[in-house]
Every structure is written in C-alpha cells, then in structure tokens.
Motif scaffolding. Structure first.
Motif, PDB file in Angstrom:
ATOM      1  N   ALA A 136       0.839  -1.206   0.000  1.00  0.00           N
ATOM      2  CA  ALA A 136       0.000   0.000   0.000  1.00  0.00           C
ATOM      3  C   ALA A 136       0.874   1.257   0.000  1.00  0.00           C
ATOM      4  CB  ALA A 136      -0.911   0.007   1.226  1.00  0.00           C
ATOM      5  N   HIS A 137       0.251   2.380  -0.336  1.00  0.00           N
ATOM      6  CA  HIS A 137       0.884   3.692  -0.214  1.00  0.00           C
ATOM      7  C   HIS A 137       0.302   4.360   1.032  1.00  0.00           C
ATOM      8  CE1 HIS A 137       2.096   2.829  -4.297  1.00  0.00           C
ATOM      9  NE2 HIS A 137       2.845   3.926  -4.307  1.00  0.00           N
ATOM     10  N   VAL A 138       1.191   4.828   1.908  1.00  0.00           N
ATOM     11  CA  VAL A 138       0.761   5.358   3.203  1.00  0.00           C
ATOM     12  C   VAL A 138       1.359   6.738   3.417  1.00  0.00           C
ATOM     13  CG1 VAL A 138       0.785   5.001   5.719  1.00  0.00           C
ATOM     14  CG2 VAL A 138       0.560   3.035   4.175  1.00  0.00           C
ATOM     15  N   CYS A 139       0.558   7.617   4.009  1.00  0.00           N
ATOM     16  CA  CYS A 139       1.058   8.911   4.486  1.00  0.00           C
ATOM     17  C   CYS A 139       0.936   8.904   6.006  1.00  0.00           C
ATOM     18  CB  CYS A 139       0.261  10.064   3.893  1.00  0.00           C
ATOM     19  SG  CYS A 139       0.671  11.670   4.621  1.00  0.00           S
TER      20      CYS A 139
ATOM     21  N   PRO B 245       0.737   8.541  -6.352  1.00  0.00           N
ATOM     22  CA  PRO B 245       0.699   8.358  -7.821  1.00  0.00           C
ATOM     23  C   PRO B 245      -0.726   8.354  -8.365  1.00  0.00           C
ATOM     24  CG  PRO B 245       2.162   6.751  -6.772  1.00  0.00           C
ATOM     25  CD  PRO B 245       1.433   7.432  -5.669  1.00  0.00           C
ATOM     26  N   LYS B 246      -0.915   8.922  -9.546  1.00  0.00           N
ATOM     27  CA  LYS B 246      -2.252   9.046 -10.148  1.00  0.00           C
ATOM     28  C   LYS B 246      -2.891   7.692 -10.451  1.00  0.00           C
ATOM     29  CE  LYS B 246      -1.510  13.594 -12.267  1.00  0.00           C
ATOM     30  NZ  LYS B 246      -1.425  14.355 -13.549  1.00  0.00           N
TER      31      LYS B 246
ATOM     32  N   PRO C 279      -9.219   3.022  -2.231  1.00  0.00           N
ATOM     33  CA  PRO C 279      -7.921   2.814  -2.901  1.00  0.00           C
ATOM     34  C   PRO C 279      -6.899   2.254  -1.928  1.00  0.00           C
ATOM     35  CG  PRO C 279      -8.229   5.122  -2.368  1.00  0.00           C
ATOM     36  CD  PRO C 279      -9.519   4.450  -2.024  1.00  0.00           C
ATOM     37  N   ASP C 280      -5.785   1.778  -2.477  1.00  0.00           N
ATOM     38  CA  ASP C 280      -4.718   1.195  -1.653  1.00  0.00           C
ATOM     39  C   ASP C 280      -3.853   2.320  -1.074  1.00  0.00           C
ATOM     40  OD1 ASP C 280      -3.763  -1.044  -0.506  1.00  0.00           O
ATOM     41  OD2 ASP C 280      -2.637  -1.765  -2.243  1.00  0.00           O
TER      42      ASP C 280
ATOM     43  N   ASP D  89     -12.050  15.983  -2.602  1.00  0.00           N
ATOM     44  CA  ASP D  89     -10.768  16.563  -3.001  1.00  0.00           C
ATOM     45  C   ASP D  89      -9.730  16.303  -1.917  1.00  0.00           C
ATOM     46  OD1 ASP D  89     -11.391  18.401  -1.012  1.00  0.00           O
ATOM     47  OD2 ASP D  89     -11.684  20.102  -2.363  1.00  0.00           O
ATOM     48  N   GLY D  90      -8.563  16.968  -2.009  1.00  0.00           N
ATOM     49  CA  GLY D  90      -7.481  16.689  -1.057  1.00  0.00           C
ATOM     50  C   GLY D  90      -7.077  15.222  -1.168  1.00  0.00           C
ATOM     51  N   PRO D  91      -6.881  14.526  -0.043  1.00  0.00           N
ATOM     52  CA  PRO D  91      -6.478  13.107  -0.105  1.00  0.00           C
ATOM     53  C   PRO D  91      -7.567  12.195  -0.647  1.00  0.00           C
ATOM     54  CG  PRO D  91      -6.877  13.776   2.173  1.00  0.00           C
ATOM     55  CD  PRO D  91      -6.949  15.012   1.355  1.00  0.00           C
TER      56      PRO D  91
END
Length: 351
Positions: free
Chosen positions: A57-60, A122-123, A134-135, A162-164
């Motif tokens: 996954a992509h994590v912030c 990433p888009k 989403p992942d 919008d935003g995240p």
C-alpha cells in the motif's frame, strides 16, 4: 530460506531504538505543540493493524515524530511511505530511517494543514468513489492541538472529494484524546453526542478501535488516547454542501443543554425569527422540546434539507450570522454609552 512463490517480508536492519533516537538527537516533546511520544512498538504495531492490510500500500504518516509508528508501517510491507513532519528537530532521525529503507520512505518537512495532499500519491492509484477504497492510507498519532481542526478539514475534503480523497475513499487511522474519540463515535442520546458526531458520521463509517492509557506516552498526557478509523461512505447521509450542514449542526449544538428550538432559531435574523424557526421545525418534523444530543441523523438530514429550501427562497439567509448580529448589537450599545456619557458628565458639572 525463502518459501518459493512468496515475497519475503520487509525487515528493517538493526537500528537504534526510538528511545535511543530521542537521546541521540536530544529530542524533547514541546508542550506548546501538544507532543507526546509513543515508544512501545507493540502499541505502534497495534495502531497500524487497525488500518487494515498495508502490504504494497501507499501510506502517508502525519506527524511521525521520532518514528515509532513509522517503523511499524514499514514492517507491514508498504510500497511507499510519505512522512509529513512540521518539527524540523525530528527530520534527521527520520532520514536515518529513510536510509535504512531505500526507495520506500520520503520525508517532507511541512505542515499537514497546508500540504497539498492531492499530489501526495501516484495518479494510477485513483479509484472511482463507488469502488472499494484505494490502496492508500493516512495514519497518524496527532498532536491534541491539531487533531480537531485537521479532521474537520479532512471531512470537508471527503464532502468535496478533493485533497487526499481525490484518489477515492481514502481511509484514515488517527489518534485523538479519548473524549474527542467518544464525541466522534457517539450515538443519539449519548452524553458525548456533539457537532463532531454528526459531521463525521454523516460522511464516514467511524470506529473507535481501542484506548491507549496516557501512561504509555512520553511525556505522560493528563488524558487517555483513542485510535479511531474512518472510511468515507459512498453516499453521505446528508446530501447537502458541507458548509450548510456545518452551519445547521453548529447552530443546533450552540445551546447544548436547552431545547433544540433555542439553537435552531439562531439560524434566522431577529426579524421574523420565531415564525421561520417554527416553519423549519414543523416542515422537518422535529420535536422542538428535544435536546440537541437527542436528535438522530434523520432529524439533522430533514433540518438541513428544509433549511436549504429556505435559503433557496431567500438567498440572503445563508449569509446571516447570529454571532455577527450580537457583535453589531453590542457595538451599537457601546457607541450609545460613549456618546451619552459626556452629556451626563456636563450635567453633573453644572450641578
């Protein structure tokens, strides 16, 4: 020996402990920033598990501080981890983690309240709102001072997609003061039912996952902390603009212990206030003697829908501010006092 057909789990190389990082870089929690460090990696692992499956996954991570939760996220096998840290003192320690996990970790010195989250991932990860989330995950042990304004900002982002949430129904796993977490998840009739309950639950599924005792943190805060998980709903429970819902909900809870009628009437100017309030409550089918915390989500939906129709009929209505009216009234009173005072003094002098 690796098992054929399976990807080996990611393991960080030997590193100084989080406590040693704090000593090495002489880090101290700053009270004015509401900073509290979580050093127990069993607890940071437990927080990260609440986010769900993070492999690839992509994590912030928001406010990673000395990097306790960061280590747990990396150990979960994420594809990419973005760290957003406002306090520059923590950046060198986080860079050390970045070097230990090449290609996986990006450290940004910035403020999450102003960071452009719509460019964070990433888009190709984007999904339609109606699809599964989403992942992408946002995780954070938030400073108490920023947690409420930040979740309100993100809830508005959910409303506007919008935003995240430009990537779809991005999930959040965040810490709050225990009392704030109880407000976020409170049911109708509960003593913690509040503005936050309505604003969060009409847009998201909100789960109070578990409580971390204050003594687990360094320095120890005066309150316990709770981990809360948010998943945006496909359809909001109140299908009106965020600012309109926020205005109605804030007005209702303005006088929390009084009948809801008292708060709802602050939506209207003094001229015609009673008549319009009665019209709103009758059309929305809300009992005026209910207390604000007793109102259900359907009550708030009806109030918002009816208020929207009233605003469409009278466009000046939405711009009306009860507090501004009170300020102007007070200003006028003070002005009258200041102009009448000298005359009184002159009369007294003549005597």
């Amino acid at each position: 020996m690796a098992v054929p057909g399976k990807v080996a789990a990611f393991r960080l190389p030997p590193l100084p402990t989080v406590g040693e990082i704090i000593k090495l870089f002489r880090l101290k929690a700053q009270k004015q920033l509401s900073q509290n460090f979580l050093l127990d990696l069993r607890l940071t692992d437990k927080i990260v598990r609440q986010a769900g499956e993070l492999k690839n996954a992509h994590v912030c991570e928001v406010g990673p501080g000395p990097g306790g939760i960061t280590r747990s996220i990396l150990s979960a096998g994420v594809q990419q981890l973005l760290l957003i840290e406002k306090d520059a003192r923590f950046v060198p320690g986080l860079q050390m983690l970045s070097e230990a996990a090449p290609g996986k970790l990006c450290v940004v010195h910035g403020d999450i309240l102003t960071y452009k989250m719509e460019k964070a991932f990433p888009k190709h990860l984007k999904k339609n709102w109606e699809d599964e989330p989403p992942d992408i995950h946002i995780i954070g042990n938030l400073p108490f001072s920023v947690s409420t304004p930040l979740i309100i900002k993100w809830l508005e982002n959910v409303s506007k997609k919008d935003g995240p949430f430009i990537y779809g129904r991005t999930q959040l796993t965040l810490t709050f003061q225990k009392e704030v977490a109880e407000r976020l998840t409170a049911n109708p009739g509960g003593k913690q039912r509040s503005r936050l309950s309505i604003m969060s639950q009409h847009l998201c599924t909100v789960e109070n996952c578990f409580v971390i005792p204050g003594q687990a943190f360094v320095p120890k805060p005066k309150v316990d902390v709770a981990v809360v998980h948010f998943t945006p709903l496909v359809q909001p429970k109140i299908q009106q603009p965020f600012k309109l819902v926020e205005k109605v909900v804030q007005s209702v809870f303005q006088f929390r212990r009084k009948y809801c009628f008292r708060g709802i009437e602050t939506l209207f100017p003094e001229s015609g206030r009673l008549k319009r309030t009665e019209q709103l409550m009758m059309t929305a089918d809300v009992d005026p003697t209910l207390r604000p915390f007793q109102l259900s989500m359907s009550h708030f939906r009806n109030l918002c829908n009816t208020y929207r129709k009233m605003c469409d009929e009278d466009p000046s209505l939405f711009a009306y501010s009860y507090r501004e009216e009170l300020r102007q009234r007070k200003k006028t009173r003070n002005l009258l006092k200041s102009t009448s005072q000298p005359k009184q003094t002159e009369e007294e002098n003549q005597l």
